[in-house]
Motif scaffolding. Structure first.
Motif, PDB file in Angstrom:
ATOM      1  N   HIS A 197       0.724  -1.017  -0.048  1.00  0.00           N
ATOM      2  CA  HIS A 197       0.074  -0.070  -0.015  1.00  0.00           C
ATOM      3  C   HIS A 197       0.939   1.288   0.031  1.00  0.00           C
ATOM      4  O   HIS A 197       0.509   2.186  -0.369  1.00  0.00           O
ATOM      5  CB  HIS A 197      -1.020   0.119   1.189  1.00  0.00           C
ATOM      6  N   THR A 198       2.204   1.155   0.386  1.00  0.00           N
ATOM      7  CA  THR A 198       2.858   2.301   0.397  1.00  0.00           C
ATOM      8  C   THR A 198       3.073   2.919  -0.877  1.00  0.00           C
ATOM      9  O   THR A 198       3.191   4.290  -1.179  1.00  0.00           O
ATOM     10  CB  THR A 198       4.502   1.792   0.975  1.00  0.00           C
ATOM     11  N   THR A 199       3.059   1.971  -2.019  1.00  0.00           N
ATOM     12  CA  THR A 199       3.134   2.376  -3.529  1.00  0.00           C
ATOM     13  C   THR A 199       2.149   3.443  -3.731  1.00  0.00           C
ATOM     14  O   THR A 199       2.217   4.318  -4.703  1.00  0.00           O
ATOM     15  CB  THR A 199       3.085   1.186  -4.179  1.00  0.00           C
ATOM     16  N   ALA A 200       0.990   3.375  -3.008  1.00  0.00           N
ATOM     17  CA  ALA A 200      -0.395   4.343  -3.277  1.00  0.00           C
ATOM     18  C   ALA A 200       0.142   5.864  -2.912  1.00  0.00           C
ATOM     19  O   ALA A 200      -0.531   6.761  -3.464  1.00  0.00           O
ATOM     20  CB  ALA A 200      -1.463   4.059  -2.398  1.00  0.00           C
ATOM     21  N   MET A 201       1.261   5.946  -2.276  1.00  0.00           N
ATOM     22  CA  MET A 201       1.665   7.417  -2.080  1.00  0.00           C
ATOM     23  C   MET A 201       2.690   7.777  -2.786  1.00  0.00           C
ATOM     24  O   MET A 201       3.254   9.042  -2.781  1.00  0.00           O
ATOM     25  CB  MET A 201       2.365   7.344  -0.394  1.00  0.00           C
ATOM     26  N   GLY A 202       3.083   6.991  -3.734  1.00  0.00           N
ATOM     27  CA  GLY A 202       3.991   7.321  -4.801  1.00  0.00           C
ATOM     28  C   GLY A 202       5.277   6.435  -4.733  1.00  0.00           C
ATOM     29  O   GLY A 202       6.123   6.771  -3.553  1.00  0.00           O
ATOM     30  N   GLU A 203       5.750   5.736  -5.398  1.00  0.00           N
ATOM     31  CA  GLU A 203       6.828   4.718  -5.301  1.00  0.00           C
ATOM     32  C   GLU A 203       8.353   5.608  -5.170  1.00  0.00           C
ATOM     33  O   GLU A 203       9.133   5.219  -4.357  1.00  0.00           O
ATOM     34  CB  GLU A 203       6.955   3.756  -6.376  1.00  0.00           C
ATOM     35  N   GLU A 204       8.239   6.580  -5.949  1.00  0.00           N
ATOM     36  CA  GLU A 204       9.511   7.498  -5.639  1.00  0.00           C
ATOM     37  C   GLU A 204       9.203   8.584  -5.042  1.00  0.00           C
ATOM     38  O   GLU A 204       9.920   9.496  -4.085  1.00  0.00           O
ATOM     39  CB  GLU A 204       9.966   7.980  -7.240  1.00  0.00           C
ATOM     40  N   LYS A 205       7.892   9.294  -5.144  1.00  0.00           N
ATOM     41  CA  LYS A 205       7.614  10.674  -4.515  1.00  0.00           C
ATOM     42  C   LYS A 205       7.531  10.554  -3.161  1.00  0.00           C
ATOM     43  O   LYS A 205       8.023  11.386  -2.338  1.00  0.00           O
ATOM     44  CB  LYS A 205       6.197  10.912  -4.976  1.00  0.00           C
ATOM     45  N   PHE A 206       7.233   9.489  -2.622  1.00  0.00           N
ATOM     46  CA  PHE A 206       6.862   9.245  -1.182  1.00  0.00           C
ATOM     47  C   PHE A 206       8.257   9.278  -0.214  1.00  0.00           C
ATOM     48  O   PHE A 206       8.441  10.188   0.714  1.00  0.00           O
ATOM     49  CB  PHE A 206       6.010   8.100  -0.744  1.00  0.00           C
ATOM     50  N   PRO A 207       9.097   8.648  -0.524  1.00  0.00           N
ATOM     51  CA  PRO A 207      10.388   8.570   0.095  1.00  0.00           C
ATOM     52  C   PRO A 207      11.105   9.942  -0.409  1.00  0.00           C
ATOM     53  O   PRO A 207      11.926  10.518   0.676  1.00  0.00           O
ATOM     54  CB  PRO A 207      11.093   7.483  -0.595  1.00  0.00           C
ATOM     55  N   GLY A 212      13.063  15.239   1.632  1.00  0.00           N
ATOM     56  CA  GLY A 212      12.994  16.622   1.412  1.00  0.00           C
ATOM     57  C   GLY A 212      12.189  17.639   2.385  1.00  0.00           C
ATOM     58  O   GLY A 212      11.774  18.489   2.096  1.00  0.00           O
ATOM     59  N   ASN A 213      12.044  16.866   3.565  1.00  0.00           N
ATOM     60  CA  ASN A 213      11.331  17.567   4.803  1.00  0.00           C
ATOM     61  C   ASN A 213      12.061  18.798   4.910  1.00  0.00           C
ATOM     62  O   ASN A 213      13.098  18.652   6.155  1.00  0.00           O
ATOM     63  CB  ASN A 213      10.941  16.536   5.665  1.00  0.00           C
ATOM     64  N   LYS A 214      11.747  19.851   4.578  1.00  0.00           N
ATOM     65  CA  LYS A 214      12.518  21.123   5.070  1.00  0.00           C
ATOM     66  C   LYS A 214      12.088  21.713   6.274  1.00  0.00           C
ATOM     67  O   LYS A 214      12.994  22.087   6.984  1.00  0.00           O
ATOM     68  CB  LYS A 214      12.111  22.265   3.868  1.00  0.00           C
ATOM     69  N   LEU A 215      10.891  21.462   6.991  1.00  0.00           N
ATOM     70  CA  LEU A 215      10.698  22.037   7.986  1.00  0.00           C
ATOM     71  C   LEU A 215      11.499  21.342   9.334  1.00  0.00           C
ATOM     72  O   LEU A 215      11.705  22.217  10.002  1.00  0.00           O
ATOM     73  CB  LEU A 215       8.922  21.817   8.278  1.00  0.00           C
ATOM     74  N   MET A 216      11.770  20.107   9.125  1.00  0.00           N
ATOM     75  CA  MET A 216      12.409  19.279  10.156  1.00  0.00           C
ATOM     76  C   MET A 216      13.913  19.328   9.742  1.00  0.00           C
ATOM     77  O   MET A 216      14.604  18.533  10.487  1.00  0.00           O
ATOM     78  CB  MET A 216      11.864  18.043  10.165  1.00  0.00           C
TER      79      MET A 216
END
Length: 242
Positions: free
Chosen positions: A219-229, A234-238
């Motif tokens: 199901h993780t792939t539903a978030m985007g196989e490349e985009k999610f990770p 790329g979490n700029k806030l943290m």
């Protein structure tokens, strides 16, 4: 007698983050910015069940994942107090969901089942909450399992439980820096000081890639196989806390 629907966060709310956060008659947008909270303002429930599950999670999760789970608890309660004060589910039920929401990401759990990690986590949560010296009510265990199974089910249609929504909002805040207006900057500093990130972005991104490599159907792939990770890394806030 308490109502298990409201006590355990099983009431239905819009699944769409944008629809819910834009303001509804039931959940109007606050007229003021998010106030600061400290970890001491959102204490961990001191109940036999909460203590048992905290110990269970601490003994099985890597330090980075355990710290993430604790941050999700404290960020989530800060969001709830600020944005959804009418949600009346117990801190204990939310804490149980936070402690167990990533239990399916351990290396052992990823490899022992063909289930997606959230589904495995929900099944494990039902089992561990229902056995032992201090056990959850059936509705409490079911609410926790439902929230875990759906905590990566980000969608624009339909409904989700209020407990599941809060887990979603707190996890995407910690993982990707989404909806930064929901949490005061000093809250982040206080929570991270207590529960350091320890390069969580790269750790979690690696876990996502590991699962998708082991289970291309996950199901993780539903978030985007490349985009999610990539979004996690790329979490700029943290970034400054990594």
């Amino acid at each position: 007698m308490s109502n298990p629907i409201t006590t355990h966060g099983l009431n239905a709310v819009p699944a769409s983050h944008s629809a819910l956060l834009s303001g509804t008659p039931e959940h109007p947008a606050p007229p003021h910015p998010a106030p600061p909270f400290t970890v001491s303002d959102t204490p961990v429930p001191y109940t036999p069940l909460a203590k048992r599950i905290q110990g269970y999670a601490h003994s099985r999760l890597p330090e980075q994942t355990y710290n993430h789970s604790m941050r999700v608890y404290h960020y989530g309660l800060a969001i709830k107090h600020y944005r959804f004060p009418s949600w009346s589910f117990s801190d204990e039920t939310y804490f149980l969901a936070c402690m167990l929401h990533d239990i399916g990401t351990t290396d052992e759990n990823l490899r022992k089942t063909k289930l997606s990690f959230e589904f495995q986590g929900g099944m494990e949560a039902m089992e561990v909450l229902s056995t032992g010296e201090a056990v959850a009510e059936l509705e409490q265990a079911e609410s926790v399992a439902e929230a875990i199974i759906r905590h990566q089910d980000l969608c624009e249609v339909g409904k989700i439980t209020s407990l599941g929504m809060l887990v979603q909002l707190a996890t995407v805040f910690d993982n990707m820096g989404s909806y930064e207006n929901l949490v005061h900057p000093s809250t982040i500093e206080n929570v991270v000081a207590q529960f350091p990130r320890l390069k969580w972005a790269s750790c979690f991104a690696a876990t996502l890639r590991k699962e998708m490599n082991l289970k291309p159907w996950a199901h993780t792939t539903a978030m985007g196989e490349e985009k999610f990770p990539a979004d996690v890394e790329g979490n700029k806030l943290m970034a400054k806390y990594e």
